[in-house]
Design an enzyme around this catalytic site. Structure first.
Site, PDB file in Angstrom:
ATOM      1  N   THR A   1       3.952   0.222   0.331  1.00  0.00           N
ATOM      2  CA  THR A   1       3.060  -0.725  -0.347  1.00  0.00           C
ATOM      3  C   THR A   1       1.671  -0.103  -0.412  1.00  0.00           C
ATOM      4  OG1 THR A   1       2.246  -3.013  -0.334  1.00  0.00           O
ATOM      5  CG2 THR A   1       2.317  -1.888   1.763  1.00  0.00           C
TER       6      THR A   1
ATOM      7  N   ALA B   1       8.341  -7.431   5.136  1.00  0.00           N
ATOM      8  CA  ALA B   1       7.892  -8.645   4.452  1.00  0.00           C
ATOM      9  C   ALA B   1       8.139  -9.894   5.295  1.00  0.00           C
ATOM     10  CB  ALA B   1       8.613  -8.769   3.099  1.00  0.00           C
TER      11      ALA B   1
END
Length: 265
Positions: free
Chosen positions: A62, A110
């Protein structure tokens, strides 16, 4: 209603406190550990297993960015979720809105980031109800750090930024799953962070206007997403001000990149 009030008047105060304590004990946060003498060693055995069927290896990627400037804090993130080389989603919301004056970012697992930051939101609300004032950015980040430190070495994967505005002004903290907590004027977290830092080192000035800061944040994430295969999707941009955060824009990374190419011709 009168009968209910009379019943409470005749009830023993000590029993009420005992019942309240029992309810609080039942609601204490925590996980049941694995039936193993050392859960950290148990997880490590699977992570280092030579058998492909038993190996647990998380591949995250990310790009998240946060930086202070004279008008507050800018938070810019991408929206791609990956599972190894597989792109699982292009529309992940990597900014968690803890309350109107606090934001958290997601980098790492996540599920871990989402769970612990939502639990942080609950704790911040409880603090506000008990003390009749908003929690500070430093205190919120410390609560998060203390919570995840209890599970250090047990497989959590989280690298988050907590930003907000309190009595001291804008605040920006980095907290990870090992319980590390630090503050600075700029952080970039994730596999594309080195590319984002390169753009920031070139264009960052504390005295920037809001428009310049927003453009710089978008540009940093765009270049990181172009160079890093684990980052992509859209750039979600937030601006933390004295009166709270506001979402500024959501811009497609590919469109931004090809537009920048046209502008350079």
């Amino acid at each position: 209603m009168a009968a209910l009030a009379a019943a409470y008047r005749t009830m023993d105060c000590g029993s009420l406190l005992t019942q309240d304590h029992a309810v609080m004990s039942e609601e204490q946060e925590g996980f049941e550990f694995l039936p193993h003498t050392d859960p950290a060693t148990f997880v490590e055995e699977f992570q280092k297993s030579t058998s492909a069927d038993n190996r647990i290896k998380f591949h995250q990627g990310t790009t998240t960015l946060g930086f202070k400037f004279k008008e507050g804090v800018i938070i810019a993130v991408d929206s791609r979720a990956t599972a190894g080389s597989y792109i699982a989603s292009q529309t992940v919301k990597k900014v968690i809105e803890i309350n109107p004056y606090l934001l958290g970012t997601m980098a790492g697992g996540a599920a871990d980031c989402s769970f612990w930051e939502r639990l942080l939101a609950k704790q911040c609300r409880i603090y506000q109800l008990r003390n009749r004032e908003r929690i500070s950015v430093a205190a919120a980040s410390k609560i998060l750090s203390n919570m995840v430190y209890q599970y250090k070495g047990m497989g959590l994967s989280m690298g988050t930024m907590v930003c907000g505005w309190d009595k001291r002004g804008p605040g920006l903290y980095y907290v990870d799953s090992d319980g590390q907590r630090t503050t600075n004027y700029m952080f970039s977290v994730g596999s594309g962070s080195t590319y984002a830092y390169g753009v920031m080192d070139t264009g960052y000035r504390y005295e920037m206007s809001v428009q310049e800061a927003c453009d710089l944040g978008r540009k940093a994430i765009m270049h990181a997403a172009h160079r890093d295969a684990m980052s992509g999707g859209v750039v979600n941009l937030y601006h933390m001000k004295q009166d709270g955060w506001g979402k500024v824009s959501q811009t497609d990374v590919s469109q931004m990149y090809y537009q920048s190419l046209e502008e350079r011709k």
